[in-house]
Write an enzyme that holds these catalytic residues in place. Structure first.
Site, PDB file in Angstrom:
ATOM      1  N   LYS A 155      52.597  31.486  56.205  1.00  0.00           N
ATOM      2  CA  LYS A 155      52.317  31.017  54.840  1.00  0.00           C
ATOM      3  C   LYS A 155      53.583  31.182  54.001  1.00  0.00           C
ATOM      4  O   LYS A 155      54.102  32.287  53.861  1.00  0.00           O
ATOM      5  CB  LYS A 155      51.173  31.834  54.221  1.00  0.00           C
ATOM      6  CG  LYS A 155      50.995  31.627  52.700  1.00  0.00           C
ATOM      7  CD  LYS A 155      49.879  32.472  52.095  1.00  0.00           C
ATOM      8  CE  LYS A 155      49.862  32.361  50.559  1.00  0.00           C
ATOM      9  NZ  LYS A 155      48.817  33.183  49.926  1.00  0.00           N
TER      10      LYS A 155
ATOM     11  N   ASP B 217      53.278  31.851  43.705  1.00  0.00           N
ATOM     12  CA  ASP B 217      51.840  31.615  43.561  1.00  0.00           C
ATOM     13  C   ASP B 217      51.374  31.995  42.163  1.00  0.00           C
ATOM     14  O   ASP B 217      51.134  33.169  41.871  1.00  0.00           O
ATOM     15  CB  ASP B 217      51.076  32.420  44.622  1.00  0.00           C
ATOM     16  CG  ASP B 217      49.566  32.179  44.547  1.00  0.00           C
ATOM     17  OD1 ASP B 217      49.145  31.229  43.855  1.00  0.00           O
ATOM     18  OD2 ASP B 217      48.818  32.952  45.198  1.00  0.00           O
TER      19      ASP B 217
ATOM     20  N   LYS C 285      46.465  32.947  37.652  1.00  0.00           N
ATOM     21  CA  LYS C 285      46.414  34.407  37.792  1.00  0.00           C
ATOM     22  C   LYS C 285      46.689  35.067  36.445  1.00  0.00           C
ATOM     23  O   LYS C 285      47.365  34.471  35.597  1.00  0.00           O
ATOM     24  CB  LYS C 285      47.515  34.867  38.763  1.00  0.00           C
ATOM     25  CG  LYS C 285      47.245  34.571  40.218  1.00  0.00           C
ATOM     26  CD  LYS C 285      48.330  35.174  41.099  1.00  0.00           C
ATOM     27  CE  LYS C 285      48.079  34.868  42.566  1.00  0.00           C
ATOM     28  NZ  LYS C 285      46.858  35.497  43.090  1.00  0.00           N
TER      29      LYS C 285
ATOM     30  N   ASP D  85      55.070  35.661  48.005  1.00  0.00           N
ATOM     31  CA  ASP D  85      53.911  35.065  48.676  1.00  0.00           C
ATOM     32  C   ASP D  85      54.318  34.148  49.840  1.00  0.00           C
ATOM     33  O   ASP D  85      53.497  33.448  50.401  1.00  0.00           O
ATOM     34  CB  ASP D  85      53.058  34.312  47.645  1.00  0.00           C
ATOM     35  CG  ASP D  85      51.595  34.197  48.044  1.00  0.00           C
ATOM     36  OD1 ASP D  85      51.154  35.005  48.883  1.00  0.00           O
ATOM     37  OD2 ASP D  85      50.908  33.298  47.526  1.00  0.00           O
TER      38      ASP D  85
ATOM     39  N   ASP E 279      43.533  29.207  43.505  1.00  0.00           N
ATOM     40  CA  ASP E 279      44.309  30.399  43.858  1.00  0.00           C
ATOM     41  C   ASP E 279      44.065  30.828  45.312  1.00  0.00           C
ATOM     42  O   ASP E 279      44.766  31.687  45.828  1.00  0.00           O
ATOM     43  CB  ASP E 279      43.957  31.542  42.892  1.00  0.00           C
ATOM     44  CG  ASP E 279      44.976  32.667  42.922  1.00  0.00           C
ATOM     45  OD1 ASP E 279      46.068  32.468  43.517  1.00  0.00           O
ATOM     46  OD2 ASP E 279      44.680  33.733  42.351  1.00  0.00           O
TER      47      ASP E 279
ATOM     48  N   GLU F 120      44.985  29.337  47.874  1.00  0.00           N
ATOM     49  CA  GLU F 120      45.817  28.225  48.348  1.00  0.00           C
ATOM     50  C   GLU F 120      46.416  28.477  49.722  1.00  0.00           C
ATOM     51  O   GLU F 120      46.737  27.526  50.440  1.00  0.00           O
ATOM     52  CB  GLU F 120      46.930  27.945  47.332  1.00  0.00           C
ATOM     53  CG  GLU F 120      48.198  28.814  47.463  1.00  0.00           C
ATOM     54  CD  GLU F 120      47.952  30.299  47.224  1.00  0.00           C
ATOM     55  OE1 GLU F 120      46.929  30.632  46.595  1.00  0.00           O
ATOM     56  OE2 GLU F 120      48.773  31.121  47.659  1.00  0.00           O
TER      57      GLU F 120
ATOM     58  N   ARG G 150      45.157  29.635  52.500  1.00  0.00           N
ATOM     59  CA  ARG G 150      44.319  29.122  53.590  1.00  0.00           C
ATOM     60  C   ARG G 150      44.376  27.606  53.662  1.00  0.00           C
ATOM     61  O   ARG G 150      44.223  27.024  54.727  1.00  0.00           O
ATOM     62  CB  ARG G 150      42.881  29.653  53.411  1.00  0.00           C
ATOM     63  CG  ARG G 150      42.226  29.246  52.136  1.00  0.00           C
ATOM     64  CD  ARG G 150      41.019  30.125  51.764  1.00  0.00           C
ATOM     65  NE  ARG G 150      41.424  31.461  51.302  1.00  0.00           N
ATOM     66  CZ  ARG G 150      40.573  32.428  50.979  1.00  0.00           C
ATOM     67  NH1 ARG G 150      39.267  32.237  51.077  1.00  0.00           N
ATOM     68  NH2 ARG G 150      41.025  33.601  50.563  1.00  0.00           N
TER      69      ARG G 150
HETATM   70  N1  BES Z   1      48.763  35.315  47.366  1.00  0.00           N
HETATM   71  C1  BES Z   1      47.453  35.732  47.032  1.00  0.00           C
HETATM   72  C2  BES Z   1      47.035  37.023  47.722  1.00  0.00           C
HETATM   73  C3  BES Z   1      47.810  38.254  47.334  1.00  0.00           C
HETATM   74  C4  BES Z   1      47.345  39.088  46.325  1.00  0.00           C
HETATM   75  C5  BES Z   1      48.957  38.612  48.011  1.00  0.00           C
HETATM   76  C6  BES Z   1      48.035  40.219  45.987  1.00  0.00           C
HETATM   77  C7  BES Z   1      49.640  39.759  47.677  1.00  0.00           C
HETATM   78  C8  BES Z   1      49.189  40.555  46.659  1.00  0.00           C
HETATM   79  C9  BES Z   1      46.449  34.648  47.416  1.00  0.00           C
HETATM   80  O1  BES Z   1      46.914  33.353  47.348  1.00  0.00           O
HETATM   81  C10 BES Z   1      45.307  34.762  46.477  1.00  0.00           C
HETATM   82  O2  BES Z   1      45.501  34.518  45.327  1.00  0.00           O
HETATM   83  N2  BES Z   1      44.153  35.133  46.985  1.00  0.00           N
HETATM   84  C11 BES Z   1      43.001  35.289  46.189  1.00  0.00           C
HETATM   85  C12 BES Z   1      41.834  34.719  46.952  1.00  0.00           C
HETATM   86  C13 BES Z   1      40.587  34.555  46.129  1.00  0.00           C
HETATM   87  C14 BES Z   1      40.787  33.496  45.051  1.00  0.00           C
HETATM   88  C15 BES Z   1      39.452  34.159  47.052  1.00  0.00           C
HETATM   89  C16 BES Z   1      42.796  36.773  45.921  1.00  0.00           C
HETATM   90  O3  BES Z   1      43.103  37.577  46.787  1.00  0.00           O
HETATM   91  O4  BES Z   1      42.377  37.112  44.819  1.00  0.00           O
HETATM   92 ZN    ZN Z   2      48.925  33.097  47.605  1.00  0.00          ZN
HETATM   93 MN    MN Z   3      46.726  32.512  45.454  1.00  0.00          MN
END
Ligand code: BES
Ligand code: ZN
Ligand code: MN
Length: 496
Positions: free
Chosen positions: A258, A263, A270, A281, A340, A342, A344
């Site tokens: 990824k 992000d 966010k 990210d 968010d 994204e 996946r």
């Molecule tokens: N890049 C983030 C995950 C992340 C969070 C990585 C903190 C490193 C530190 C990912 O794209 C994301 O935003 N995931 C969301 C998923 C949710 C919307 C189902 C998350 O973890 O809140």
């Molecule tokens: Zn992300």
């Molecule tokens: Mn995200």
């Protein structure tokens, strides 16, 4: 910083080993004798117990040429492995890197489960990793903030075998540093196009690099990846890096990463606090890039292909919206309920492309996919998911050996159901706060073909960490996590 193997070292500072209970090993004992018991006295005065990373600093001892002796603990002798020796060397370098000293002598000793040659090469590895800095944008470093250390001598009898190992290991260090640099670079400098350019450089060490631009991805039907990229003025890229060191025609292993170069969350924006960390990210893509570099530099006898999906996730008038339905390269459709989630989405197209194009014998993807994995495992273990017991075991062992541990979490039909939706083949979030990391893994699994061994590593908690940076082998924000694990996995399981 130069690493040299010698039989007797000389320099400003020397480091020796001690084990649990405060016992000096052979090199330290010899030095202590020469110094008339000065180290032992200092250790006693400092209540030194030989715990891993505990240090007694002996200044200006009589009877030896060194101005400073560092007695550093490795913990219980029985439990000490190669990684313990690396950390020992790392602690020594951490102490002297900017101290004004130019030369450090490491005197490694054999341990019950580490031969002298292994100890020597691990000492070199630890010293190199501990000297990592990301100073690219620091133009005003004061003299005492700049590294003074220029030479590390590893002093031991019969250094030849250790030297040979260490020369090979230099490839791994290069790979780890490549990944750390990529993760550290700011998002105005490193974005999909510039990331792809840096990967292009891997051609100089014998990799084949292919860069797909949006038009080609459009033609291939990568609607999920392109949907994420849409919000940014910086176009996405999908990059394949091939290393053909194995036999001709043998199926490659595919490593998929990824690479969200920033992000923001997109329209599902966010919160502001800490958002800067989302420059990291792309840690999965960086790990794949670093592993490919290491594999190519040491000319691994295996066929490996790295596939990285590079996008910037931005809000804007052209960004995808919650509620959009996109069609993936696999033909399956996704209702994007949260922009968010994204990672996946881009992985869906990247893992499919990797399987479609390269027919790999296994797929391993790495992604900073979920905040939930940090809640579950903190910064100590990556979350691992797999449909294959042997692959899962091999990854666990590789991670353990290299100090990049993983902890396996479950998959299952009941979790899979959470991403069903009446509006499309699947939705990209569960919509309730349960099993976040598992749901992410289940989603990616829907793009893995039946019969393909696959593992997913959620490295959101391990690709970087907030300070203070206690691990001496990882002295900066970016860890480079995954490079050593992947390199070891290839070596143990796929090399001829
Ligand atoms: N890049 C983030 C995950 C992340 C969070 C990585 C903190 C490193 C530190 C990912 O794209 C994301 O935003 N995931 C969301 C998923 C949710 C919307 C189902 C998350 O973890 O809140
Ligand atoms: Zn992300
Ligand atoms: Mn995200």
């Amino acid at each position: 910083m130069d690493i040299r193997f010698v039989t007797a070292g000389s320099g400003d500072v020397v480091a020796v080993m001690a084990t649990d209970g405060g016992d000096l090993l052979a090199a330290g004992k010899a030095l202590d004798t020469a110094a008339g018991g000065r180290s032992a006295k200092a250790m006693k005065a400092a209540n030194f117990q030989g715990g891993a990373g505990q240090v007694t600093d002996v200044l200006a001892p009589d009877g030896v040429d060194f101005a400073r002796v560092l007695v550093i603990g490795v913990g219980k002798a029985d439990g000490a492995d190669g990684m313990a020796v690396e950390r020992w060397a790392g602690h020594a370098v951490k102490r002297v890197l900017t101290s004004g000293a130019e030369k450090l002598v490491l005197q490694p000793d054999a341990l019950p489960s580490v031969s002298k040659a292994e100890a020597g090469s691990h000492a070199a590895m630890g010293a190199r990793l501990a000297a990592y800095r990301f100073d690219t944008y620091r133009t005003k470093l004061k003299p005492d903030q700049k590294p003074s250390l220029t030479v590390v001598e590893i002093a031991m009898d019969g250094p030849a075998a250790a030297k040979a190992r260490a020369e090979k290991d230099a490839a791994i260090v290069e790979g780890v540093f490549f990944a750390r640099d990529l993760v550290s670079e700011p998002p105005n400098v490193l974005y999909p196009e510039t990331f792809a350019e840096r990967l292009r450089d891997l051609e100089t060490i014998g990799c084949e690099v292919e860069i797909l631009e949006p038009e080609t991805m459009e033609r291939l039907g990568m609607g999920a990846l392109l949907g994420v990229a849409m919000g940014s003025s910086r176009p996405g890229r999908l990059v394949s890096i091939k290393w053909n060191g194995g036999s001709k025609g043998a199926k490659p292993v595919a490593l998929v990463g990824k690479g969200v170069t920033f992000d923001t969350g997109g329209i599902s924006l966010k919160p502001g606090a800490g958002m800067d960390e989302m420059k990291g990210d792309m840690g999965g893509a960086a790990a794949v890039a670093g592993a490919m570099k290491a594999i190519a530099l040491r000319k691994a006898k295996a066929n490996v292909v790295g596939v990285v999906a590079l996008v910037e996730n931005m809000p804007g008038s052209n960004a995808q919206r919650p509620g959009d339905i996109v069609t993936t390269m696999s033909g399956q459709t996704i209702e994007v309920l949260n922009t968010d989630a994204e990672g996946r989405l881009i992985l869906a197209d990247a893992v499919w492309y990797a399987q479609d194009k390269y027919e790999p014998s296994a797929v391993i993807d790495l992604a900073t996919l979920t905040g939930a994995v940090i809640i579950a495992l903190g910064n100590e273990n990556a979350g691992m998911f797999s449909n294959d017991e042997d692959l899962a075991h091999a990854i666990t062992v590789a991670g353990q050996t290299e100090g990049e541990p993983v902890w396996r979490l479950p998959l299952g039909a009941a979790y899979d159901k959470l991403i069903d939706t009446p509006n499309a083949d699947m939705k990209n979030i569960a919509g309730k706060p349960v099993a976040g990391s598992i749901v992410g893994a289940q989603f990616v699994k829907r793009f893995i073909k039946d019969g393909t061994p696959w593992a997913h590593l959620d490295i959101a908690g391990t690709a970087w960490k907030s300070g203070p940076y206690e691990d001496p082998l990882s002295p900066a924000w970016a860890t480079g996590y995954g490079v050593r694990l992947l390199n070891r996995l290839i070596q143990n399981r796929y090399e001829e």
